[in-house]
Design a protein around this motif. Structure first.
Motif, short mmCIF file in Angstrom:
data_model
loop_
_atom_site.label_atom_id
_atom_site.label_comp_id
_atom_site.label_asym_id
_atom_site.label_seq_id
_atom_site.Cartn_x
_atom_site.Cartn_y
_atom_site.Cartn_z
N ASP A 229 -5.20 5.61 2.05
CA ASP A 229 -4.67 4.63 1.11
C ASP A 229 -4.75 5.15 -0.32
O ASP A 229 -3.84 4.94 -1.13
CB ASP A 229 -5.44 3.31 1.22
N LEU B 188 -1.94 7.37 -1.49
CA LEU B 188 -0.64 6.79 -1.77
C LEU B 188 -0.49 6.52 -3.27
O LEU B 188 -1.40 5.97 -3.89
CB LEU B 188 -0.47 5.46 -1.00
N SER C 279 0.87 4.62 -6.71
CA SER C 279 1.02 3.20 -7.02
C SER C 279 2.43 2.85 -7.47
O SER C 279 2.72 1.68 -7.71
CB SER C 279 0.02 2.79 -8.10
N GLN D 104 6.32 4.41 0.57
CA GLN D 104 5.18 3.49 0.67
C GLN D 104 4.26 3.70 -0.53
O GLN D 104 3.91 4.85 -0.85
CB GLN D 104 4.42 3.71 1.97
N ILE D 105 3.87 2.60 -1.17
CA ILE D 105 2.98 2.69 -2.33
C ILE D 105 1.76 1.79 -2.11
O ILE D 105 1.75 0.94 -1.23
CB ILE D 105 3.69 2.31 -3.64
N LYS D 106 0.73 2.00 -2.93
CA LYS D 106 -0.48 1.19 -2.86
C LYS D 106 -0.86 0.79 -4.28
O LYS D 106 -1.37 1.59 -5.06
CB LYS D 106 -1.62 1.99 -2.22
N LYS E 286 -2.47 -4.66 -0.61
CA LYS E 286 -2.22 -3.82 0.54
C LYS E 286 -1.02 -2.93 0.27
O LYS E 286 -0.17 -3.23 -0.55
CB LYS E 286 -1.96 -4.70 1.78
N LYS E 287 -0.95 -1.83 0.99
CA LYS E 287 0.18 -0.92 0.82
C LYS E 287 1.47 -1.59 1.30
O LYS E 287 1.46 -2.42 2.21
CB LYS E 287 -0.06 0.38 1.57
N TYR F 119 6.16 -1.08 1.29
CA TYR F 119 7.31 -0.19 1.09
C TYR F 119 8.16 -0.66 -0.08
O TYR F 119 8.32 -1.86 -0.31
CB TYR F 119 8.17 -0.13 2.35
#
Length: 245
Positions: A52, A55, A57, A70-72, A77-78, A80
């Protein structure tokens, strides 16, 4: 008899010592197994957390910032997003795209969570807009493309786009300074709460979202980028962290 008793006592002592060693060995095996399991579990948790943490942001974190990624975002929560590095430069996240083939006349829950398809028309969702714009300062790029004259367009950028949280009705907290004169209506909608056909937060007798689409409407200002008009080819809203500037 005394000798026999002594022999029996001696054997009992031997068996007692053997039992103690067996118990100790079992304890060592159990402790070793538990430690092994604990290490495996700890490693799994670290690996998940590291994944996580790896990933980005936002879309600036991808070398090829184009397409679904996909970002966090910190504190969330992560999820798309659609990245766009062609329309207005690198690192933009598409938060609204309307090609005229999606119903934008949606209720509050739909606008909160997002709807549509990322490879076509969609809205990313108010909750995610809030998370992204609260995590760090963002700029906003908006555009309307027209069918005629061929490929003509209106665009504008704003340097401080912030959307409030659910308790504030996802209020349009700020958009900042513009770079052109297009879409002046949005500047008068700053501090407005979001309105949908089932949740009128504009303070108006008539719900401007009813029969059209949700937006940050205000009294006397019912213009938006979610309403589809004849002659439109595409409407876009993109955001990007200001650190790029």
């Amino acid at each position: 008899m005394d000798q026999l008793k002594e022999a029996l006592d001696h054997n009992r002592n031997i068996m007692s010592e053997i039992n103690k060693k067996i118990i100790k060995a079992d304890d060592l095996i159990s402790h070793s197994k538990l430690k092994e399991i604990a290490n495996e579990t700890e490693g799994f948790q670290v690996n998940c957390s590291a994944e996580d943490q790896d990933l980005p942001s936002n879309c600036l974190g991808f070398e090829n910032g184009e397409g679904i990624r996909q970002i966090k975002v910190p504190g969330a929560k992560k999820f798309y997003v659609m990245c766009d590095s062609k329309t207005a430069g690198p690192g933009w996240t598409v938060v609204l795209r309307n090609l005229g083939n999606e119903n934008f006349n949606r209720n509050w829950t739909s606008y909160k969570n997002g709807f549509g398809s990322m490879d076509s028309s969609f809205f990313v969702g108010l909750s995610r807009l809030h998370l992204m714009t609260q995590s760090q300062p963002h700029e906003l790029f908006i555009a309307i493309y027209f069918k005629h004259p061929l490929h003509s367009q209106f665009t504008n950028s704003f340097d401080n786009f912030i959307v409030g949280g659910a308790s504030q009705g996802y209020r349009l907290e700020s958009i900042g300074n513009p770079t052109s004169s297009h879409f002046p209506f949005i500047q008068s909608q700053v501090k407005a709460k979001f309105t949908t056909f089932d949740s009128n937060n504009a303070g108006t007798k008539i719900n401007y979202a009813r029969g059209t689409a949700g937006w940050w409407f205000t009294a006397g200002n019912k213009q938006s980028l979610t309403q589809w008009q004849i002659g439109y080819e595409k409407t876009l809203m993109l955001i990007r962290p200001k650190m790029y500037l």
